[in-house]
Motif scaffolding. Sequence first.
Motif, PDB file in Angstrom:
ATOM      1  N   LEU A  39       0.831  -1.188   0.000  1.00 44.02           N
ATOM      2  CA  LEU A  39       0.000   0.000   0.000  1.00 44.02           C
ATOM      3  C   LEU A  39       0.875   1.251   0.000  1.00 44.02           C
ATOM      4  CD1 LEU A  39      -2.795  -1.239   2.424  1.00 44.02           C
ATOM      5  CD2 LEU A  39      -2.772  -1.253  -0.072  1.00 44.02           C
ATOM      6  N   ALA A  40       0.234   2.411  -0.033  1.00 45.00           N
ATOM      7  CA  ALA A  40       0.941   3.659  -0.312  1.00 45.00           C
ATOM      8  C   ALA A  40       2.153   3.896   0.575  1.00 45.00           C
ATOM      9  CB  ALA A  40      -0.033   4.833  -0.183  1.00 45.00           C
ATOM     10  N   ASN A  41       2.108   3.412   1.807  1.00 43.46           N
ATOM     11  CA  ASN A  41       3.190   3.711   2.745  1.00 43.46           C
ATOM     12  C   ASN A  41       4.092   2.526   3.029  1.00 43.46           C
ATOM     13  OD1 ASN A  41       2.514   6.565   3.552  1.00 43.46           O
ATOM     14  ND2 ASN A  41       0.562   5.544   3.966  1.00 43.46           N
ATOM     15  N   ALA A  42       4.084   1.527   2.155  1.00 46.01           N
ATOM     16  CA  ALA A  42       4.937   0.361   2.361  1.00 46.01           C
ATOM     17  C   ALA A  42       6.411   0.750   2.423  1.00 46.01           C
ATOM     18  CB  ALA A  42       4.702  -0.664   1.254  1.00 46.01           C
ATOM     19  N   TYR A  43       6.797   1.796   1.698  1.00 46.48           N
ATOM     20  CA  TYR A  43       8.202   2.204   1.697  1.00 46.48           C
ATOM     21  C   TYR A  43       8.667   2.636   3.084  1.00 46.48           C
ATOM     22  CZ  TYR A  43       6.875   7.179   1.777  1.00 46.48           C
ATOM     23  OH  TYR A  43       6.374   8.404   2.125  1.00 46.48           O
ATOM     24  N   ARG A  44       7.752   3.090   3.930  1.00 46.23           N
ATOM     25  CA  ARG A  44       8.119   3.497   5.278  1.00 46.23           C
ATOM     26  C   ARG A  44       8.559   2.308   6.134  1.00 46.23           C
ATOM     27  NH1 ARG A  44       6.127   8.666   6.672  1.00 46.23           N
ATOM     28  NH2 ARG A  44       4.903   9.603   4.989  1.00 46.23           N
ATOM     29  N   LEU A  45       8.130   1.118   5.733  1.00 44.61           N
ATOM     30  CA  LEU A  45       8.446  -0.089   6.488  1.00 44.61           C
ATOM     31  C   LEU A  45       9.433  -0.976   5.730  1.00 44.61           C
ATOM     32  CD1 LEU A  45       4.819  -0.912   7.715  1.00 44.61           C
ATOM     33  CD2 LEU A  45       6.624   0.295   8.962  1.00 44.61           C
TER      34      LEU A  45
ATOM     35  N   GLY B  84      -1.493   7.839   7.978  1.00 36.52           N
ATOM     36  CA  GLY B  84      -1.396   6.779   6.990  1.00 36.52           C
ATOM     37  C   GLY B  84      -0.840   5.492   7.582  1.00 36.52           C
ATOM     38  N   MET B  85      -0.275   5.583   8.788  1.00 34.96           N
ATOM     39  CA  MET B  85       0.263   4.415   9.494  1.00 34.96           C
ATOM     40  C   MET B  85      -0.615   4.053  10.688  1.00 34.96           C
ATOM     41  SD  MET B  85       2.795   3.794   7.578  1.00 34.96           S
ATOM     42  CE  MET B  85       3.647   2.538   8.531  1.00 34.96           C
ATOM     43  N   ALA B  86      -1.888   4.392  10.610  1.00 33.72           N
ATOM     44  CA  ALA B  86      -2.820   4.158  11.718  1.00 33.72           C
ATOM     45  C   ALA B  86      -3.017   2.663  11.972  1.00 33.72           C
ATOM     46  CB  ALA B  86      -4.164   4.803  11.405  1.00 33.72           C
ATOM     47  N   ILE B  87      -3.429   2.371  13.196  1.00 33.01           N
ATOM     48  CA  ILE B  87      -3.794   1.003  13.567  1.00 33.01           C
ATOM     49  C   ILE B  87      -5.286   0.818  13.278  1.00 33.01           C
ATOM     50  CG2 ILE B  87      -3.843  -0.727  15.379  1.00 33.01           C
ATOM     51  CD1 ILE B  87      -1.019   0.314  14.466  1.00 33.01           C
ATOM     52  N   VAL B  88      -5.577  -0.127  12.385  1.00 32.25           N
ATOM     53  CA  VAL B  88      -6.950  -0.365  11.941  1.00 32.25           C
ATOM     54  C   VAL B  88      -7.493  -1.645  12.563  1.00 32.25           C
ATOM     55  CG1 VAL B  88      -6.543   0.836   9.759  1.00 32.25           C
ATOM     56  CG2 VAL B  88      -6.166  -1.640   9.889  1.00 32.25           C
TER      57      VAL B  88
END
Length: 512
Positions: free
Chosen positions: A132-138, A172-176
């Motif tokens: 997803l859009a923020n995978a690069y952050r991880l 964008g890194m929220a816990i869902v």
Amino acid sequence: MARGARTAALASALGLVLAGCSAGEGVDLAGAGEVDTEDYLEVAIAGEPDQLDPHSTSAYFSFQILENVYDTLVEPDAELEMQPALAESWEVSEDQLSWTFHLREGVTFHDGSAFTAEDVVYSYDRIIDEQLANAYRLAAVEDVVAVDEHTVRIDVSQPTPALLAAIGGYKGMAIVERGNVESGDVQLDPVGTGPFEVVGNAASTAVTLRANEDYWGEGPHVPGVVYRFISEGTTALADLTAGEVHWTDSIPPQRVESLRRNPDVEVASVPSTDYWYLTMNQARPPFDSRDARRAVAQALDREALAQVTWYGSATVNQTAVPETSVWYHEYAPFEQDLDRARELAESSGLTGRTVGLMVTNEHPETVTAAQVVAANLAEIGVATEIRTLDFATWLDEQARGNFDMLLLGWLGNVDVNDYYYNQHHSEGSNNAQGYSSPEVDRLLDAGRTETDPEARKELYDRAAERIVDDASYVYLYNPDVVQAWAPELEGYEPRPDRAVRFKDVRLEEGTG
């Protein structure tokens, strides 16, 4: 302003921009039902969300709402230092390869289900596995493990000093909640742990939040919030001064000074973490030539660009990081010099050409800035064809590399890595301009793992100088965050990362 091909980009940096965020496209949100909003806080934002799934949207307008619906493990305070949120505390192993987070007990989602370590594992695995859009952050994360019900361990492949900023910098890194996602309801009816819950949506008009009575933190102190979508800034200001809304950030820059003189309105501005830039497609001649790019950098009148777009509410800067940041590095080799720009244009074959400049009408400041850029380039013998697109088309054209030049911005940056890696590393996910420098790659790779702050800053300073010298981006300015509200709204403070938080605000008795 821009976060890559359909990531958190914004034509501003705000555009972005949120943590870099895009403007987004509206969709028909879920039906609302009857909600009594008589005493609710009324706010006006400049556009509608495209959806409300925090992991999938890149729209800034979505995150203006989701900031108050979801939580992250940690979150930045007003100085952008990471503080406890869903995680009460954490520690890092001696080898810097394992981060252990101790979670708050007794936290529940809006539907009453318990928040546990498994929700953290599911949320991060979802982002990584579905790219997803923020995978690069991880990117450095090797495993996320639920040690027990209230403990999570994140294992990384290398020391990752920016991990807290990566997981907590924006929602964008929220816990869902897994069930909310798997049912598909998350896009229209999200379930979070935050201070407010979504209780009503009216397509193209408003989203309504109600206070979460079981919120784990202090507040909220208002019964709810109604977000109204008012794209025309003059209309939003008219509603504010008439008492129809309590807060807005939909403010035409040319109205800021006169608004400050209005005793019935509170206006505040703070330097943002956003930046605006122009970049050139290095896969196309003549911009495969460093001299051609430097000719453009040398021709621009940044003071004029900042003035016509922000009317004094922006600070000229030739690097990305604003001067208010601990990561700021003063470096400005490209003061306007038309004689030098003409020499570079001539030697690179830029002289006499017509080049395209792609902007978006969803961020009018880019259209305005393009006129100044065109006038500057005309003075060195270069004609400019301005392409004004809707933002969705703009993003598609960027992703396909169908541009000569483009103008946009990035919003909501927190860690220094946010400013440079994905935009300028040869393998960066948002390197649409096609920049490649082995030296910059080496410096940015080293910066991602360096745990000594002084040594880390030196690495990014050197990388920034090379990026500027090569004109990978031609940086323009850092705009301010400008917001206005009614005097009866108490406890609100604008933030440099543009996070709009209402959990601590109050409305004086008798308003609404």
